[in-house]
Design a protein around this motif. Sequence first.
Motif, short mmCIF file in Angstrom:
data_model
loop_
_atom_site.label_atom_id
_atom_site.label_comp_id
_atom_site.label_asym_id
_atom_site.label_seq_id
_atom_site.Cartn_x
_atom_site.Cartn_y
_atom_site.Cartn_z
N GLU A 133 0.83 -1.20 0.00
CA GLU A 133 0.00 0.00 0.00
C GLU A 133 0.86 1.25 0.00
O GLU A 133 0.56 2.23 -0.69
CB GLU A 133 -0.93 0.00 1.22
CG GLU A 133 -1.89 1.17 1.24
CD GLU A 133 -2.88 1.09 2.40
OE1 GLU A 133 -3.59 2.08 2.63
OE2 GLU A 133 -2.93 0.04 3.08
N GLN A 188 2.25 1.70 -3.48
CA GLN A 188 1.17 2.14 -4.37
C GLN A 188 0.96 3.64 -4.27
O GLN A 188 0.84 4.35 -5.28
CB GLN A 188 -0.13 1.42 -4.02
CG GLN A 188 -0.17 -0.06 -4.32
CD GLN A 188 -1.46 -0.69 -3.79
OE1 GLN A 188 -2.54 -0.17 -4.01
NE2 GLN A 188 -1.33 -1.78 -3.06
N PRO A 219 -2.40 -2.23 -7.26
CA PRO A 219 -2.09 -3.19 -6.19
C PRO A 219 -1.35 -4.40 -6.75
O PRO A 219 -1.66 -4.90 -7.84
CB PRO A 219 -3.47 -3.59 -5.65
CG PRO A 219 -4.36 -2.46 -6.02
CD PRO A 219 -3.84 -1.92 -7.32
#
Length: 244
Positions: A111, A114, A121
Amino acid sequence: MEKKQSLHAHIKSELLARIKNGTYQKGEKIPTELELCKNFDVSRTTVRAALNQLTLEGYLERTQGRGTFVADKKVHQTLSQTVKRYVDQVEVQGKTAEIILIDLSVIPASETIQLALGVPPNDPIQKIERVRKANHSPTQYEISYIPWSTAPGITKEQAETSLYNALKQDFHVAIAKTTEHIELTLSDESTSYYLDSEIGLPCFYIETVAEDQEGNKVEYSQSYFRGDKTNFVIERLYPEDAEV
């Protein structure tokens, strides 16, 4: 000096001035605690506090049974706009530079990655862990994340020379902008292992996001710099008509 509690700060400042002006040379043994007590007419506790702070900040090195010595000069690195590689910045200071690859692997985007790189993802990301050294002593531990789609198959040789140069020469990705966030932190067990330091050493922590000429985010990195061996130079250019 009006306050007794400022004595150790005064002594620290005086000793630091002697180091910087060359009165005490690199590798030279400085006077003993007892000699400094007599010199400054203060207690041993006060002298020890000043020496401890200078040691923590990397200006002195204390060796059990031998004494206290002037440490090697810190590595200067530029945070201003520069195209100089780490190796070039270090070697111009008369030091030998090394970049050691610790790990090169492909991982799914977390995360955090990202958000930093704007990738989907679980997108394949190349994780590159490196240690930078000056005169064979670690100064920086760095983890870089580069999308596989940006530069597929980065090699050990590329990672141990210059990633940005490899991106430009081998993958035709030119870095046009970096955004850096810097803060202070204390080394944990993992960081201190790679930096060859005690746990809890003050470090500079820098997060960097690099973009290409089209504004695509092509690298995200987390870097830890030994506070006792590194300092930074920042240059600012002001237009003649700027209001400051």
